[in-house]
Write an enzyme that holds these catalytic residues in place. Structure first.
Site, PDB file in Angstrom:
ATOM      1  N   LYS A  10      33.694 -33.295   9.117  1.00 27.92           N
ATOM      2  CA  LYS A  10      34.291 -32.376  10.097  1.00 27.92           C
ATOM      3  C   LYS A  10      35.747 -32.742  10.400  1.00 27.92           C
ATOM      4  O   LYS A  10      36.198 -33.838  10.051  1.00 27.92           O
ATOM      5  CB  LYS A  10      33.410 -32.374  11.357  1.00 27.92           C
ATOM      6  CG  LYS A  10      31.982 -31.852  11.088  1.00 27.92           C
ATOM      7  CD  LYS A  10      31.140 -31.760  12.364  1.00 27.92           C
ATOM      8  CE  LYS A  10      29.750 -31.206  12.046  1.00 27.92           C
ATOM      9  NZ  LYS A  10      28.932 -31.018  13.281  1.00 27.92           N
ATOM     10  N   TYR A  51      27.364 -21.276  10.654  1.00 27.95           N
ATOM     11  CA  TYR A  51      26.727 -21.608  11.936  1.00 27.95           C
ATOM     12  C   TYR A  51      26.108 -20.385  12.615  1.00 27.95           C
ATOM     13  O   TYR A  51      25.890 -20.408  13.832  1.00 27.95           O
ATOM     14  CB  TYR A  51      27.730 -22.294  12.863  1.00 27.95           C
ATOM     15  CG  TYR A  51      27.895 -23.782  12.585  1.00 27.95           C
ATOM     16  CD1 TYR A  51      26.788 -24.624  12.457  1.00 27.95           C
ATOM     17  CD2 TYR A  51      29.163 -24.365  12.478  1.00 27.95           C
ATOM     18  CE1 TYR A  51      26.940 -25.988  12.210  1.00 27.95           C
ATOM     19  CE2 TYR A  51      29.320 -25.725  12.236  1.00 27.95           C
ATOM     20  CZ  TYR A  51      28.213 -26.529  12.107  1.00 27.95           C
ATOM     21  OH  TYR A  51      28.354 -27.886  11.877  1.00 27.95           O
ATOM     22  N   ASN A 114      31.019 -34.779  16.001  1.00 21.50           N
ATOM     23  CA  ASN A 114      30.072 -35.776  15.474  1.00 21.50           C
ATOM     24  C   ASN A 114      30.229 -36.009  13.969  1.00 21.50           C
ATOM     25  O   ASN A 114      29.291 -36.415  13.295  1.00 21.50           O
ATOM     26  CB  ASN A 114      28.641 -35.384  15.856  1.00 21.50           C
ATOM     27  CG  ASN A 114      28.253 -34.023  15.307  1.00 21.50           C
ATOM     28  OD1 ASN A 114      29.020 -33.402  14.585  1.00 21.50           O
ATOM     29  ND2 ASN A 114      27.056 -33.579  15.621  1.00 21.50           N
ATOM     30  N   HIS A 117      28.404 -32.892   8.884  1.00 22.85           N
ATOM     31  CA  HIS A 117      27.291 -31.948   8.787  1.00 22.85           C
ATOM     32  C   HIS A 117      26.540 -32.226   7.494  1.00 22.85           C
ATOM     33  O   HIS A 117      27.168 -32.488   6.462  1.00 22.85           O
ATOM     34  CB  HIS A 117      27.806 -30.502   8.736  1.00 22.85           C
ATOM     35  CG  HIS A 117      26.777 -29.555   8.182  1.00 22.85           C
ATOM     36  ND1 HIS A 117      25.770 -29.043   8.955  1.00 22.85           N
ATOM     37  CD2 HIS A 117      26.560 -29.097   6.921  1.00 22.85           C
ATOM     38  CE1 HIS A 117      24.990 -28.287   8.186  1.00 22.85           C
ATOM     39  NE2 HIS A 117      25.454 -28.309   6.950  1.00 22.85           N
ATOM     40  N   GLU A 128      23.812 -22.809   2.171  1.00 20.07           N
ATOM     41  CA  GLU A 128      25.130 -23.363   2.482  1.00 20.07           C
ATOM     42  C   GLU A 128      25.944 -23.641   1.214  1.00 20.07           C
ATOM     43  O   GLU A 128      27.161 -23.475   1.213  1.00 20.07           O
ATOM     44  CB  GLU A 128      24.959 -24.635   3.333  1.00 20.07           C
ATOM     45  CG  GLU A 128      24.406 -24.303   4.726  1.00 20.07           C
ATOM     46  CD  GLU A 128      23.925 -25.514   5.511  1.00 20.07           C
ATOM     47  OE1 GLU A 128      24.089 -26.658   5.027  1.00 20.07           O
ATOM     48  OE2 GLU A 128      23.375 -25.323   6.624  1.00 20.07           O
TER      49      GLU A 128
HETATM   50  P1  RTP Z   1      25.124 -29.903  11.905  1.00 21.46           P
HETATM   51  O1  RTP Z   1      24.454 -28.541  11.818  1.00 21.46           O
HETATM   52  O2  RTP Z   1      26.611 -29.812  12.177  1.00 21.46           O
HETATM   53  O3  RTP Z   1      24.803 -30.746  10.709  1.00 21.46           O
HETATM   54  O4  RTP Z   1      24.520 -30.718  13.120  1.00 21.46           O
HETATM   55  P2  RTP Z   1      23.023 -30.819  13.611  1.00 21.46           P
HETATM   56  O5  RTP Z   1      22.116 -30.083  12.659  1.00 21.46           O
HETATM   57  O6  RTP Z   1      22.772 -32.251  13.881  1.00 21.46           O
HETATM   58  O7  RTP Z   1      23.097 -30.067  14.992  1.00 21.46           O
HETATM   59  P3  RTP Z   1      22.945 -28.502  15.335  1.00 21.46           P
HETATM   60  O8  RTP Z   1      21.918 -28.389  16.386  1.00 21.46           O
HETATM   61  O9  RTP Z   1      22.764 -27.692  14.076  1.00 21.46           O
HETATM   62  O10 RTP Z   1      24.340 -28.167  15.988  1.00 21.46           O
HETATM   63  C1  RTP Z   1      25.452 -27.870  15.184  1.00 21.46           C
HETATM   64  C2  RTP Z   1      26.668 -28.594  15.707  1.00 21.46           C
HETATM   65  O11 RTP Z   1      27.053 -28.002  16.948  1.00 21.46           O
HETATM   66  C3  RTP Z   1      27.642 -28.993  17.783  1.00 21.46           C
HETATM   67  N1  RTP Z   1      26.871 -29.038  19.016  1.00 21.46           N
HETATM   68  N2  RTP Z   1      27.437 -29.121  20.185  1.00 21.46           N
HETATM   69  N3  RTP Z   1      25.588 -29.243  23.299  1.00 21.46           N
HETATM   70  C4  RTP Z   1      26.661 -29.230  22.519  1.00 21.46           C
HETATM   71  O12 RTP Z   1      27.787 -29.299  22.965  1.00 21.46           O
HETATM   72  C5  RTP Z   1      26.444 -29.137  21.078  1.00 21.46           C
HETATM   73  N4  RTP Z   1      25.272 -29.069  20.478  1.00 21.46           N
HETATM   74  C6  RTP Z   1      25.556 -29.008  19.159  1.00 21.46           C
HETATM   75  C7  RTP Z   1      27.601 -30.302  17.011  1.00 21.46           C
HETATM   76  O13 RTP Z   1      28.827 -30.424  16.294  1.00 21.46           O
HETATM   77  C8  RTP Z   1      26.458 -30.062  16.056  1.00 21.46           C
HETATM   78  O14 RTP Z   1      26.544 -30.919  14.938  1.00 21.46           O
HETATM   79 MG    MG Z   2      22.477 -28.074  12.046  1.00 25.81          MG
END
Ligand code: RTP
Ligand code: MG
Length: 137
Positions: A10, A51, A114, A117, A128
């Site tokens: 990212k 997303y 974070n 991805h 993707e």
């Molecule tokens: P990613 O899709 O980026 O690999 O991350 P992930 O599966 O671990 O998490 P996801 O639930 O899919 O969320 C996508 C990205 O959104 C941001 N996020 N911000 N509460 C918040 O402020 C929040 N929750 C999620 C993070 O960048 C997350 O990786």
């Molecule tokens: Mg995710």
């Protein structure tokens, strides 16, 4: 079971000069290979596709803004159980909950910023890869 997954380093990882460190961790895993790699700035359309599952959630707009704030490194990584493996290497979404030793646990603090991805399932990976590397679909 050999798989492929879509990884994004990212904009925070690029800005902080952590891409080499993160790529090294991926390269060192026995039997995994990076088969595509590109630095690029993501447009709104690409981010909306990527997303889309989060559209309407409170964190969606700031997430898209953040993901467009600078270049990302997009990669395809292939190898044995690489989908589960890269999620484990990344650690949980919230870096504070991520164990030290994981990428998010070692370098992250803010949930949104974070660092990495990685696709969360075979279906997501195929979807993707098509978005980021249409020639490799
Ligand atoms: P990613 O899709 O980026 O690999 O991350 P992930 O599966 O671990 O998490 P996801 O639930 O899919 O969320 C996508 C990205 O959104 C941001 N996020 N911000 N509460 C918040 O402020 C929040 N929750 C999620 C993070 O960048 C997350 O990786
Ligand atoms: Mg995710």
């Amino acid at each position: 079971m050999s798989q492929r997954t879509l990884v994004l380093l990212k904009p925070d990882a690029v800005r902080r000069g952590l891409t080499g460190e993160i790529i090294s961790r991926i390269e060192r895993k026995a039997g995994w290979q990076i088969t595509a790699l590109e630095l690029r700035t993501l447009d709104q359309d690409t981010l909306e596709q990527h997303y889309g599952e989060h559209k309407g959630k409170p964190f969606y707009e700031p997430l898209v803004e953040f993901m467009a704030s600078g270049p990302v490194v997009a990669m395809i990584v292939e190898g044995e159980r690489v989908i589960e493996g890269l999620r484990a290497l990344a650690g949980p979404t919230d870096p504070i909950a991520a164990a030290p030793g994981s990428i998010r646990g070692d370098y992250g603090v803010i949930v949104r910023e974070n660092l990495i991805h990685a696709s969360d399932s075979e279906e997501s990976a195929e979807r993707e890869v098509k978005i980021f590397f249409p020639g490799r679909a």
